[in-house]
Design an enzyme around this catalytic site. Structure first.
Site, mmCIF file in Angstrom:
data_model
loop_
_atom_site.group_PDB
_atom_site.id
_atom_site.type_symbol
_atom_site.label_atom_id
_atom_site.label_comp_id
_atom_site.label_asym_id
_atom_site.label_seq_id
_atom_site.Cartn_x
_atom_site.Cartn_y
_atom_site.Cartn_z
ATOM 1 N N GLN A 279 -5.130 -0.402 -4.821
ATOM 2 C CA GLN A 279 -5.673 -1.546 -5.563
ATOM 3 C C GLN A 279 -6.381 -1.122 -6.849
ATOM 4 O OE1 GLN A 279 -7.608 -4.477 -3.105
ATOM 5 N NE2 GLN A 279 -8.816 -5.240 -4.827
ATOM 6 N N HIS B 263 -5.641 -5.949 2.730
ATOM 7 C CA HIS B 263 -4.706 -4.846 2.962
ATOM 8 C C HIS B 263 -4.258 -4.907 4.415
ATOM 9 C CE1 HIS B 263 -5.739 -2.379 -0.750
ATOM 10 N NE2 HIS B 263 -6.459 -3.464 -0.840
ATOM 11 N N CYS C 91 0.844 -1.187 0.000
ATOM 12 C CA CYS C 91 0.000 0.000 0.000
ATOM 13 C C CYS C 91 0.886 1.247 0.000
ATOM 14 C CB CYS C 91 -0.874 -0.061 1.249
ATOM 15 S SG CYS C 91 -1.374 1.524 1.867
ATOM 16 N N GLU C 92 0.602 2.160 -0.936
ATOM 17 C CA GLU C 92 1.469 3.332 -1.052
ATOM 18 C C GLU C 92 1.226 4.361 0.051
ATOM 19 O OE1 GLU C 92 0.647 4.916 -4.937
ATOM 20 O OE2 GLU C 92 -0.975 6.190 -4.223
ATOM 21 N N HIS C 93 0.172 4.163 0.828
ATOM 22 C CA HIS C 93 -0.101 5.118 1.912
ATOM 23 C C HIS C 93 0.537 4.708 3.227
ATOM 24 C CE1 HIS C 93 -3.658 5.675 -0.869
ATOM 25 N NE2 HIS C 93 -2.966 6.785 -0.948
ATOM 26 N N HIS C 94 0.817 3.420 3.383
ATOM 27 C CA HIS C 94 1.396 2.947 4.645
ATOM 28 C C HIS C 94 2.648 2.097 4.455
ATOM 29 C CE1 HIS C 94 -2.903 3.718 5.653
ATOM 30 N NE2 HIS C 94 -2.372 4.194 6.756
ATOM 31 N N CYS D 40 -2.738 -2.774 6.028
ATOM 32 C CA CYS D 40 -2.956 -1.503 6.736
ATOM 33 C C CYS D 40 -4.361 -1.439 7.322
ATOM 34 C CB CYS D 40 -2.684 -0.306 5.831
ATOM 35 S SG CYS D 40 -3.726 -0.221 4.382
#
Ligand SMILES: [Zn+2]
Length: 234
Positions: free
Chosen positions: A167, A195, A126-129, A197
């Protein structure tokens, strides 16, 4: 703006909204901002070896700030291990040079029904976490006269998975890549993923999964879609 008005205007609007939010306001919401992975123009100014050296230095600083003792035998090599893993493995799909070489063949068998490659296991992040997304991809296409080796379908999924991702983008990147390669609109991609996260932190929901889809051309026909879903369900 009228409902159903130009999607471009809607997109520009949503980009403005995203830019106006602080990362605290966005919180854990996973925003999707477009088909292309956001990259800097000079993304490949450094060689892979230079990137690994830089990442190792910076990761050592993160560990140091957290108070970890980098002189400990178990931790000493971690910055180099993480750097190598980022560049050579889990984020290797950022570099176009790692894109699988795909040979296409003429459709000699004249097989003109859908081909489904299902349950392709992939690991992304995940590019946010920067924690894992683990899931299965199902891809399907109807040949327009060219066919692709089955293992290449798998490799294309793995290439786009090996990036910091959301995703929705992963799904669309695989779909558009296959449409381009196979020279047909008739491509479908379904991804069912967990995910970490969401499960290991944040809301800590261990049972939910996220399903996304890309349906091009003939796959927008309810009968074709039903056929595809039946193959995947078994
Ligand atoms: Zn996340």
């Amino acid at each position: 703006m009228k409902l159903g008005d130009t999607t471009l205007e809607t997109l520009v609007d949503s980009q403005d909204i995203i830019h106006s939010l602080t990362h605290e306001e966005i919180g854990d919401d996973h925003l999707y901002t477009g088909l292309e992975t956001p990259m800097k123009p000079d993304a490949f100014a450094h060689s892979d070896e230079e990137k690994k050296e830089l990442i190792a230095l910076l990761f050592a600083q993160i560990m140091d700030v957290m108070g970890l003792d980098l002189n400990d035998d178990s931790l000493r090599g971690t910055p180099q291990r993480v750097a190598k893993m980022y560049i050579d493995e889990i984020f290797s799909g950022l570099n176009p040079k790692n894109k699988p070489k795909v040979a296409l063949f003429d459709n000699k068998y004249r097989y003109n029904q859908m081909l489904v490659e299902k349950n392709i296991t992939f690991y992304s992040n995940c590019e946010h976490h920067f924690v894992p997304i683990v899931g299965k991809a199902h891809v399907a296409y109807i040949s327009s006269g060219r066919v692709i080796g089955l293992s290449k379908l798998n490799r294309i999924v793995q290439f786009y998975a090996k990036r910091p991702q959301v995703q929705e983008r992963l799904t669309n990147q695989i779909g558009v890549e296959l449409q381009t390669l196979l020279d047909t609109e008739d491509v479908a991609v379904i991804i069912d993923a967990k995910h970490l996260c969401v499960s290991s932190r944040g809301i800590q929901d261990d049972t939910s999964a996220t399903v996304t889809s890309f349906y091009g051309g003939a796959f927008n026909d309810p009968l074709k879609l039903a056929e595809l879903q039946q193959y995947i369900a078994d």
